[in-house]
Motif scaffolding. Structure first.
Motif, PDB file in Angstrom:
ATOM      1  N   ILE A 227      10.455  -3.449  -2.860  1.00  6.37           N
ATOM      2  CA  ILE A 227      10.350  -2.032  -3.233  1.00  6.37           C
ATOM      3  C   ILE A 227       9.942  -1.899  -4.692  1.00  6.37           C
ATOM      4  O   ILE A 227       9.097  -1.055  -5.053  1.00  6.37           O
ATOM      5  N   ASN A 228      10.546  -2.741  -5.556  1.00  5.08           N
ATOM      6  CA  ASN A 228      10.213  -2.712  -6.980  1.00  5.08           C
ATOM      7  C   ASN A 228       8.718  -2.914  -7.200  1.00  5.08           C
ATOM      8  O   ASN A 228       8.063  -2.148  -7.914  1.00  5.08           O
ATOM      9  N   TRP A 229       8.168  -3.942  -6.556  1.00  8.26           N
ATOM     10  CA  TRP A 229       6.758  -4.248  -6.774  1.00  8.26           C
ATOM     11  C   TRP A 229       5.836  -3.238  -6.093  1.00  8.26           C
ATOM     12  O   TRP A 229       4.713  -3.003  -6.552  1.00  8.26           O
ATOM     13  N   ILE A 230       6.293  -2.632  -4.997  1.00 15.39           N
ATOM     14  CA  ILE A 230       5.518  -1.553  -4.395  1.00 15.39           C
ATOM     15  C   ILE A 230       5.369  -0.408  -5.398  1.00 15.39           C
ATOM     16  O   ILE A 230       4.265   0.110  -5.643  1.00 15.39           O
ATOM     17  N   LEU A 231       6.496  -0.020  -6.012  1.00 19.15           N
ATOM     18  CA  LEU A 231       6.468   1.072  -6.989  1.00 19.15           C
ATOM     19  C   LEU A 231       5.620   0.711  -8.204  1.00 19.15           C
ATOM     20  O   LEU A 231       4.846   1.535  -8.710  1.00 19.15           O
ATOM     21  N   VAL A 232       5.795  -0.536  -8.686  1.00 17.67           N
ATOM     22  CA  VAL A 232       5.010  -0.984  -9.843  1.00 17.67           C
ATOM     23  C   VAL A 232       3.518  -0.937  -9.524  1.00 17.67           C
ATOM     24  O   VAL A 232       2.709  -0.462 -10.329  1.00 17.67           O
ATOM     25  N   THR A 233       3.160  -1.426  -8.335  1.00 24.50           N
ATOM     26  CA  THR A 233       1.749  -1.456  -7.944  1.00 24.50           C
ATOM     27  C   THR A 233       1.180  -0.048  -7.852  1.00 24.50           C
ATOM     28  O   THR A 233       0.053   0.223  -8.311  1.00 24.50           O
ATOM     29  N   VAL A 234       1.960   0.862  -7.274  1.00 20.99           N
ATOM     30  CA  VAL A 234       1.520   2.258  -7.189  1.00 20.99           C
ATOM     31  C   VAL A 234       1.329   2.848  -8.587  1.00 20.99           C
ATOM     32  O   VAL A 234       0.323   3.515  -8.862  1.00 20.99           O
ATOM     33  N   VAL A 235       2.291   2.586  -9.492  1.00 19.65           N
ATOM     34  CA  VAL A 235       2.183   3.086 -10.865  1.00 19.65           C
ATOM     35  C   VAL A 235       0.929   2.548 -11.544  1.00 19.65           C
ATOM     36  O   VAL A 235       0.206   3.281 -12.224  1.00 19.65           O
ATOM     37  N   GLU A 236       0.665   1.241 -11.348  1.00 26.13           N
ATOM     38  CA  GLU A 236      -0.515   0.637 -11.972  1.00 26.13           C
ATOM     39  C   GLU A 236      -1.798   1.262 -11.436  1.00 26.13           C
ATOM     40  O   GLU A 236      -2.740   1.529 -12.197  1.00 26.13           O
TER      41      GLU A 236
ATOM     42  N   LEU B 176      -5.432  -2.702 -13.436  1.00 23.74           N
ATOM     43  CA  LEU B 176      -5.906  -3.248 -12.161  1.00 23.74           C
ATOM     44  C   LEU B 176      -5.424  -4.675 -11.982  1.00 23.74           C
ATOM     45  O   LEU B 176      -5.066  -5.095 -10.874  1.00 23.74           O
ATOM     46  N   SER B 177      -5.387  -5.418 -13.075  1.00 27.25           N
ATOM     47  CA  SER B 177      -4.859  -6.782 -13.047  1.00 27.25           C
ATOM     48  C   SER B 177      -3.394  -6.779 -12.649  1.00 27.25           C
ATOM     49  O   SER B 177      -2.944  -7.581 -11.822  1.00 27.25           O
ATOM     50  N   ALA B 178      -2.594  -5.873 -13.244  1.00 29.88           N
ATOM     51  CA  ALA B 178      -1.172  -5.795 -12.917  1.00 29.88           C
ATOM     52  C   ALA B 178      -0.973  -5.376 -11.462  1.00 29.88           C
ATOM     53  O   ALA B 178      -0.070  -5.877 -10.781  1.00 29.88           O
ATOM     54  N   ALA B 179      -1.811  -4.465 -10.965  1.00 31.65           N
ATOM     55  CA  ALA B 179      -1.734  -4.062  -9.561  1.00 31.65           C
ATOM     56  C   ALA B 179      -2.088  -5.229  -8.648  1.00 31.65           C
ATOM     57  O   ALA B 179      -1.490  -5.421  -7.579  1.00 31.65           O
ATOM     58  N   ASN B 180      -3.049  -6.027  -9.069  1.00 30.69           N
ATOM     59  CA  ASN B 180      -3.443  -7.223  -8.340  1.00 30.69           C
ATOM     60  C   ASN B 180      -2.252  -8.168  -8.193  1.00 30.69           C
ATOM     61  O   ASN B 180      -1.963  -8.687  -7.115  1.00 30.69           O
ATOM     62  N   SER B 181      -1.527  -8.374  -9.284  1.00 29.02           N
ATOM     63  CA  SER B 181      -0.325  -9.210  -9.253  1.00 29.02           C
ATOM     64  C   SER B 181       0.736  -8.590  -8.358  1.00 29.02           C
ATOM     65  O   SER B 181       1.487  -9.295  -7.681  1.00 29.02           O
ATOM     66  N   GLY B 182       0.799  -7.249  -8.354  1.00 25.29           N
ATOM     67  CA  GLY B 182       1.797  -6.559  -7.546  1.00 25.29           C
ATOM     68  C   GLY B 182       1.596  -6.785  -6.064  1.00 25.29           C
ATOM     69  O   GLY B 182       2.563  -7.018  -5.323  1.00 25.29           O
ATOM     70  N   ILE B 183       0.369  -6.717  -5.602  1.00 20.33           N
ATOM     71  CA  ILE B 183       0.104  -6.938  -4.178  1.00 20.33           C
ATOM     72  C   ILE B 183       0.382  -8.399  -3.812  1.00 20.33           C
ATOM     73  O   ILE B 183       0.906  -8.694  -2.735  1.00 20.33           O
ATOM     74  N   TYR B 184       0.057  -9.311  -4.724  1.00 18.99           N
ATOM     75  CA  TYR B 184       0.401 -10.723  -4.507  1.00 18.99           C
ATOM     76  C   TYR B 184       1.910 -10.869  -4.349  1.00 18.99           C
ATOM     77  O   TYR B 184       2.396 -11.528  -3.426  1.00 18.99           O
ATOM     78  N   ALA B 185       2.678 -10.254  -5.254  1.00 17.69           N
ATOM     79  CA  ALA B 185       4.139 -10.383  -5.243  1.00 17.69           C
ATOM     80  C   ALA B 185       4.745  -9.797  -3.974  1.00 17.69           C
ATOM     81  O   ALA B 185       5.620 -10.412  -3.349  1.00 17.69           O
ATOM     82  N   THR B 186       4.289  -8.615  -3.568  1.00 15.15           N
ATOM     83  CA  THR B 186       4.875  -7.971  -2.393  1.00 15.15           C
ATOM     84  C   THR B 186       4.597  -8.750  -1.118  1.00 15.15           C
ATOM     85  O   THR B 186       5.486  -8.932  -0.285  1.00 15.15           O
ATOM     86  N   SER B 187       3.376  -9.233  -0.953  1.00 15.60           N
ATOM     87  CA  SER B 187       3.031  -9.957   0.273  1.00 15.60           C
ATOM     88  C   SER B 187       3.778 -11.282   0.359  1.00 15.60           C
ATOM     89  O   SER B 187       4.242 -11.677   1.435  1.00 15.60           O
ATOM     90  N   ARG B 188       3.942 -11.990  -0.780  1.00 14.35           N
ATOM     91  CA  ARG B 188       4.658 -13.278  -0.768  1.00 14.35           C
ATOM     92  C   ARG B 188       6.153 -13.079  -0.613  1.00 14.35           C
ATOM     93  O   ARG B 188       6.841 -13.905  -0.009  1.00 14.35           O
ATOM     94  N   THR B 189       6.682 -11.964  -1.136  1.00  7.94           N
ATOM     95  CA  THR B 189       8.100 -11.666  -0.946  1.00  7.94           C
ATOM     96  C   THR B 189       8.396 -11.397   0.524  1.00  7.94           C
ATOM     97  O   THR B 189       9.391 -11.892   1.074  1.00  7.94           O
ATOM     98  N   LEU B 190       7.543 -10.632   1.181  1.00  8.87           N
ATOM     99  CA  LEU B 190       7.716 -10.384   2.614  1.00  8.87           C
ATOM    100  C   LEU B 190       7.633 -11.684   3.407  1.00  8.87           C
ATOM    101  O   LEU B 190       8.401 -11.897   4.355  1.00  8.87           O
ATOM    102  N   PHE B 191       6.728 -12.572   3.009  1.00 10.29           N
ATOM    103  CA  PHE B 191       6.572 -13.865   3.685  1.00 10.29           C
ATOM    104  C   PHE B 191       7.862 -14.672   3.585  1.00 10.29           C
ATOM    105  O   PHE B 191       8.358 -15.204   4.581  1.00 10.29           O
ATOM    106  N   SER B 192       8.439 -14.774   2.378  1.00 12.20           N
ATOM    107  CA  SER B 192       9.641 -15.580   2.192  1.00 12.20           C
ATOM    108  C   SER B 192      10.844 -14.948   2.886  1.00 12.20           C
ATOM    109  O   SER B 192      11.709 -15.647   3.414  1.00 12.20           O
TER     110      SER B 192
END
Length: 452
Positions: free
Chosen positions: A98-107, A295-311
């Protein structure tokens, strides 16, 4: 877990990729746009908040790095699962997502607002939507290509921050002609260094924590990193001092070049500073850099959210379908789920374009602190149970970790009772309550701790 390509992420990230991914997550809207909020809250004393936050950041990253070396191939959510079991892991894992979803949206919303500098008549939601489409597309490539692109993305904003620091110092020292007459007075006048007292400095911590959130992304990327044991300590040490420099120095320069109460928040303070100098084209160049930065930070955000869901899917905290990866080693299902929630955030921008960024920026400050508290607690719990002692350890353990744990808890409690954070408090407490209820509902009868 079956050991085949379809259920394993690829170890395609190089050390330089991981270091810049972590920097990319930390250097985004928090400094480029959020600095306007922290300056309005605390004035020049926000520098103190960034320094204290930087100290806590170092302890968190060191604790996370130590655990990642002691238990190879386990990321943040795995480590919390190992320390405290399913229910706490469920809470921390979903909070992190949820944190990274919000961060990504903000970015992405910030990216849209920077584009409005050139296209003022185009609505914020449409520009943010176009940015979202581009960033989601990037994350569908193999992780090594994502890492390479993020390396250059992050490189642009780091070079820009260095250039801003150098140019700003030259302007403040009078080596480049400008209309700045007495930089020191900007720190001492207009209410002084602490214009809103210590309470103002304390209040700024919420955005500061949001800004520094992303450091723990190293603990996500470590599972896709080659030779992690050798490179992780260097990455942690290098990332922390760079981030402190990239936050503290620019704030000092902004405060010296213009009175803190002249920072409007409508445009980035960085663009405001360059606009006030009268240097031709400088503001447009800086705005372009800020666009690539968020855009770079949002890029990291999508990476973080998808890998968190995977783990989380691996440890049965999330639906099993999210543990599946493509033939290229990409968790496509996680990226698609993340994309749906990003679209919801863009829709919020359609409803309340003038308020959405400010509201959303406060909530990740709460979630980051809870996640960091979880990392500290996990290290205190797991340290006596290391089978192999890692080469990199937190200094002055357990006192340093306990200091960070208590400090973060005090800051968190202080925010809960701050009337200015009412909306963020309600959303955060409500989300935590729902997750706790769900953790009991989906609790596995036999327990499911990750095996190291």
């Amino acid at each position: 877990m079956k050991n085949n390509q379809q259920q394993n992420l690829q170890k395609g990230l190089m050390p330089r990729h991981v270091q810049f991914i972590a920097l990319a997550g930390m250097i985004g809207t928090g400094i480029f746009k959020g600095s306007a909020d922290t300056l309005n809250i605390a004035g020049p004393s926000v520098i103190v908040a960034y320094l204290i936050g930087g100290l806590l950041l170092f302890i968190i990253m060191a604790a996370l790095g130590e655990m990642a070396l002691a238990f190879p191939n386990l990321n943040v959510q795995h480590l919390v699962n190992k320390a405290f079991g399913f229910q706490v892991s469920y809470l921390i894992g979903w909070l992190y997502w949820i944190n990274w979803i919000l961060v990504t949206v903000v970015e992405l919303l910030a990216a849209g607002s920077f584009l409005q500098y050139w296209f003022p008549s185009v609505p914020l939601w449409l520009l943010s939507f176009l940015c979202a489409v581009i960033i989601v597309g990037i994350n569908l490539f193999q992780v090594k290509y994502y890492g390479e692109l993020e390396f250059w993305f992050a490189g642009i904003k780091i070079i820009a921050l260095i250039a801003f620091i150098i140019l700003g110092l030259l302007l403040l020292l009078g080596l480049i002609p400008s209309n700045i007459q007495d930089p020191i007075s900007n720190f001492t006048e207009h209410g002084g260094f602490f214009p809103h007292g210590l309470s103002g400095t304390f209040s700024a911590f919420l955005v500061v924590m949001f800004s520094y959130g992303g450091a723990e992304l190293i603990g996500v990327a470590v599972t896709e990193t080659k030779d992690a044991e050798r490179v992780l300590p260097k990455i942690i040490k290098g990332a922390v001092w760079r981030v402190i420099i990239f936050y503290v120095f620019p704030i000092i320069i902004i405060c010296g070049m213009m009175p803190w109460n002249k920072v409007t928040g409508q445009d980035s303070p960085f663009v405001q500073v360059f606009s006030s100098t009268g240097l031709p084209g400088a503001a447009h160049l800086m705005n372009f850099v800020l666009l690539t930065a968020v855009l770079s930070a949002a890029n990291s955000g999508i990476y973080a959210t998808s890998r968190t869901l995977f783990s989380m899917a691996q440890s049965e905290v999330a639906p099993k379908v999210l543990a599946k990866v493509s033939s290229k080693g990409i968790p496509v299902a996680g990226i698609m789920l993340t994309s749906i929630f990003i679209l919801a955030g863009v829709y919020l921008a359609y409803l309340t374009p003038s308020q959405v960024i400010g509201y959303l920026m406060t909530i990740p400050g709460f979630t980051v602190m809870i996640i960091w508290i979880g990392i500290c607690a996990a290290q205190l719990k797991l340290r006596p149970h290391y089978k192999n002692q890692p080469a990199f350890k937190v200094k002055w353990f357990p006192y340093s970790t306990i200091f960070a744990l208590i400090s973060l808890s005090i800051i968190f409690i202080g925010f809960l009772f701050n009337a200015n954070n009412l909306i963020g408090t309600i959303v955060s407490v409500g989300t935590i309550a729902v997750l706790i209820i769900l953790s009991f509902k989906y609790r596995k009868p036999k327990g499911n701790k990750i095996i190291a």
